[in-house]
Design a protein around this motif. Structure first.
Motif, PDB file in Angstrom:
ATOM      1  N   LEU A 150      -4.871   2.331  -1.191  1.00  0.00           N
ATOM      2  CA  LEU A 150      -5.154   0.907  -1.364  1.00  0.00           C
ATOM      3  C   LEU A 150      -5.762   0.594  -2.715  1.00  0.00           C
ATOM      4  O   LEU A 150      -6.235   1.488  -3.421  1.00  0.00           O
ATOM      5  CB  LEU A 150      -6.115   0.446  -0.261  1.00  0.00           C
ATOM      6  N   ASP A 151      -5.794  -0.717  -3.028  1.00  0.00           N
ATOM      7  CA  ASP A 151      -6.449  -1.160  -4.254  1.00  0.00           C
ATOM      8  C   ASP A 151      -7.957  -1.309  -4.014  1.00  0.00           C
ATOM      9  O   ASP A 151      -8.438  -1.214  -2.882  1.00  0.00           O
ATOM     10  CB  ASP A 151      -5.816  -2.449  -4.772  1.00  0.00           C
ATOM     11  N   PRO A 152      -8.744  -1.530  -5.078  1.00  0.00           N
ATOM     12  CA  PRO A 152     -10.198  -1.573  -4.923  1.00  0.00           C
ATOM     13  C   PRO A 152     -10.690  -2.632  -3.945  1.00  0.00           C
ATOM     14  O   PRO A 152     -11.579  -2.358  -3.121  1.00  0.00           O
ATOM     15  CB  PRO A 152     -10.688  -1.868  -6.342  1.00  0.00           C
ATOM     16  N   ALA A 153     -10.138  -3.852  -4.017  1.00  0.00           N
ATOM     17  CA  ALA A 153     -10.642  -4.920  -3.153  1.00  0.00           C
ATOM     18  C   ALA A 153     -10.428  -4.588  -1.677  1.00  0.00           C
ATOM     19  O   ALA A 153     -11.320  -4.816  -0.843  1.00  0.00           O
ATOM     20  CB  ALA A 153      -9.944  -6.237  -3.499  1.00  0.00           C
ATOM     21  N   ALA A 154      -9.274  -4.025  -1.339  1.00  0.00           N
ATOM     22  CA  ALA A 154      -8.988  -3.721   0.061  1.00  0.00           C
ATOM     23  C   ALA A 154      -9.873  -2.605   0.580  1.00  0.00           C
ATOM     24  O   ALA A 154     -10.409  -2.686   1.694  1.00  0.00           O
ATOM     25  CB  ALA A 154      -7.514  -3.337   0.215  1.00  0.00           C
ATOM     26  N   HIS A 187      -7.846   5.142   1.414  1.00  0.00           N
ATOM     27  CA  HIS A 187      -8.588   5.414   0.185  1.00  0.00           C
ATOM     28  C   HIS A 187      -7.884   4.787  -1.011  1.00  0.00           C
ATOM     29  O   HIS A 187      -6.700   4.440  -0.952  1.00  0.00           O
ATOM     30  CB  HIS A 187      -8.785   6.921  -0.025  1.00  0.00           C
ATOM     31  N   TYR A 188      -8.621   4.646  -2.095  1.00  0.00           N
ATOM     32  CA  TYR A 188      -8.052   4.142  -3.337  1.00  0.00           C
ATOM     33  C   TYR A 188      -7.184   5.210  -3.989  1.00  0.00           C
ATOM     34  O   TYR A 188      -7.463   6.405  -3.912  1.00  0.00           O
ATOM     35  CB  TYR A 188      -9.163   3.732  -4.317  1.00  0.00           C
ATOM     36  N   HIS A 189      -6.122   4.763  -4.651  1.00  0.00           N
ATOM     37  CA  HIS A 189      -5.324   5.640  -5.507  1.00  0.00           C
ATOM     38  C   HIS A 189      -4.561   4.753  -6.482  1.00  0.00           C
ATOM     39  O   HIS A 189      -4.131   3.657  -6.126  1.00  0.00           O
ATOM     40  CB  HIS A 189      -4.355   6.481  -4.677  1.00  0.00           C
ATOM     41  N   PHE A 192       0.846  -1.179   0.000  1.00  0.00           N
ATOM     42  CA  PHE A 192       0.000   0.000   0.000  1.00  0.00           C
ATOM     43  C   PHE A 192       0.886   1.235   0.000  1.00  0.00           C
ATOM     44  O   PHE A 192       2.090   1.163   0.264  1.00  0.00           O
ATOM     45  CB  PHE A 192      -0.948   0.022   1.214  1.00  0.00           C
ATOM     46  N   GLY A 193       0.288   2.382  -0.269  1.00  0.00           N
ATOM     47  CA  GLY A 193       0.999   3.641  -0.154  1.00  0.00           C
ATOM     48  C   GLY A 193       0.811   4.220   1.232  1.00  0.00           C
ATOM     49  O   GLY A 193      -0.264   4.113   1.821  1.00  0.00           O
ATOM     50  N   SER A 194       1.845   4.843   1.780  1.00  0.00           N
ATOM     51  CA  SER A 194       1.757   5.439   3.119  1.00  0.00           C
ATOM     52  C   SER A 194       2.568   6.728   3.148  1.00  0.00           C
ATOM     53  O   SER A 194       3.105   7.169   2.131  1.00  0.00           O
ATOM     54  CB  SER A 194       2.254   4.453   4.175  1.00  0.00           C
TER      55      SER A 194
END
Length: 307
Positions: A286-290, A270-272, A213-215
Motif C-alpha cells: 500500500l501507499d503511505p496514507a493507506a 505494508h508499504y512498498h 494495491f499490490g497483491s
C-alpha cells in the motif's frame, strides 16, 4: 540458527518467522521483527519517515448485550499448562477452520483474563488449546463471530494444517465468556482483489483508503475470507517500508507451508514502492496514507478479503 527452534523458549534465541513476501527475525530479544522483502530494497537515497503511528486499543465494553443461551455453561477448571498455546506458530489439528468466511463478525472482540483462556473445538467437549493473555507477536485480542450467553466463537491465529497436509485456512474456536473480557470495535476492513479497493467500514459509512494495491501472484495468492489484525509494528530499518507501519493479519498463505526456511507464512499490509497488481507472495502492498490509516485500527479489528 535453525528455523525449527521453539519460539516460546524462555531463553533468548534467534529464530525466523516468515511473512508472505518478507522474513521476520527476532534475534536475541523479544518484540523486534526484522522484515525482509521479496524484492530489492528501495535506493538508500530516498528518505525514510521517522513518525511512528501507534495502533489503538479496543474500547472496553462495560455491559455486553444480551445473547441467546446456546450451549450449556461449563465451569470446570483445566490445567492450562498442559494445553498447546494458540499463537502465530501453532498448528492445532483439532481446531476447525472458519465455517462462514464471508460473514461479518459481531463488532466485539475478546481477550483472555488471568493467565489465559481454554479454547474448545466443541463446547460439549474438553479444551484443545489455550489462548494466552499476552504474547509478544500479538494475536491475543480476537474477534467474536458468534455470541451466546456462556460461549463465544472467535477467530484465532495459527493453522489447523499446512497447505501440503490439509486446510491452512483461518482458524476458529470457542471460548467461555467467564474466561474473557469484552471490548467493542467500530470498524472492519474490506478488501476487494478484483476491484482493487480497500475500505474501512464503520456504522456511519465506509472510508475508501485505496483504489489500487499490490497483491499475491497466482502461485502465492493473497488469502481470501475473514481474518483480523494480529499485531502492528514499525521498524524504520526495513528499507522497503520507508519506516511505515506493518499491519499483520491472523491468516496465512493458502499455498505455502512456510517461507525462507521458516514454518509460517503470514499475510500483512505494508508499504512498498512497487504496489500495483499481482506482484507479491501474498502480502498487500500500500501507499503511505493507506497503511497509516490501517495502523490506527485496534488489534482484533476484522478484515474481509474478497476475490
Amino acid at each position: 540458527m535453525s528455523a525449527s527452534q521453539n519460539p516460546r523458549s524462555p531463553s533468548p534465541r534467534a529464530w525466523i518467522a516468515v511473512i508472505l513476501g518478507a522474513v521476520v527475525v527476532a534475534a536475541g530479544f523479544t518484540g523486534a521483527w526484522l522484515l525482509r522483502p521479496d524484492a530489492e530494497d528501495p535506493p538508500a537515497a530516498v528518505p525514510t519517515p521517522t513518525v511512528v503511528t501507534p495502533s489503538a486499543t479496543p474500547t472496553p465494553e462495560a455491559t455486553p448485550p444480551p445473547a441467546p443461551a446456546g450451549f450449556a455453561a461449563n465451569t470446570a477448571s483445566y490445567d492450562l499448562a498442559a494445553l498447546p498455546q494458540v499463537d502465530v506458530f501453532a498448528v492445532v489439528p483439532q481446531l476447525p477452520v472458519d465455517s462462514d468466511p464471508a460473514s461479518a463478525p459481531t463488532g466485539e472482540v475478546v481477550s483472555a483474563t488471568g493467565a489465559g483462556a481454554p479454547v474448545f473445538a466443541d463446547p460439549a467437549g474438553d479444551p484443545v488449546a489455550v489462548l494466552p493473555a499476552e504474547y509478544v507477536y500479538g494475536g491475543t485480542t480476537v474477534p467474536v463471530v458468534e455470541r451466546q450467553e456462556h460461549w463465544v466463537r472467535v477467530l484465532l491465529t495459527g493453522r489447523q494444517a499446512t497447505p501440503s497436509t490439509g486446510n491452512p485456512g483461518q482458524l476458529s474456536g470457542w471460548l467461555r465468556t467467564q474466561d474473557v473480557a469484552f471490548a467493542a470495535v467500530d470498524a472492519r476492513v474490506e478488501v476487494s482483489l478484483s476491484a482493487r479497493t480497500i475500505d474501512i467500514v464503520r456504522p456511519g459509512g465506509a472510508e475508501r483508503i485505496a483504489t489500487d494495491f499490490g497483491s499475491g501472484v497466482e502461485g502465492t495468492p493473497t488469502p481470501t475470507g475473514r481474518s483480523f489484525i494480529m499485531t502492528t509494528r514499525v521498524e524504520p530499518s526495513f528499507g522497503y517500508t520507508r519506516g511505515y507501519p506493518l499491519v499483520y493479519l491472523s491468516v496465512q498463505s493458502p499455498t505455502l507451508d512456510g517461507f525462507g526456511g521458516a514454518d509460517v507464512a503470514i499475510t500483512a499490509f505494508h508499504y512498498h514502492d512497487a504496489r500495483s497488481g499481482a506482484i507479491s507472495n501474498g502480502c498487500i502492498r500500500l501507499d503511505p496514507a493507506a497503511i497509516e490509516k490501517l495502523a490506527e485500527l485496534p488489534m482484533g479489528t476484522p478484515v474481509l478479503i474478497v476475490p
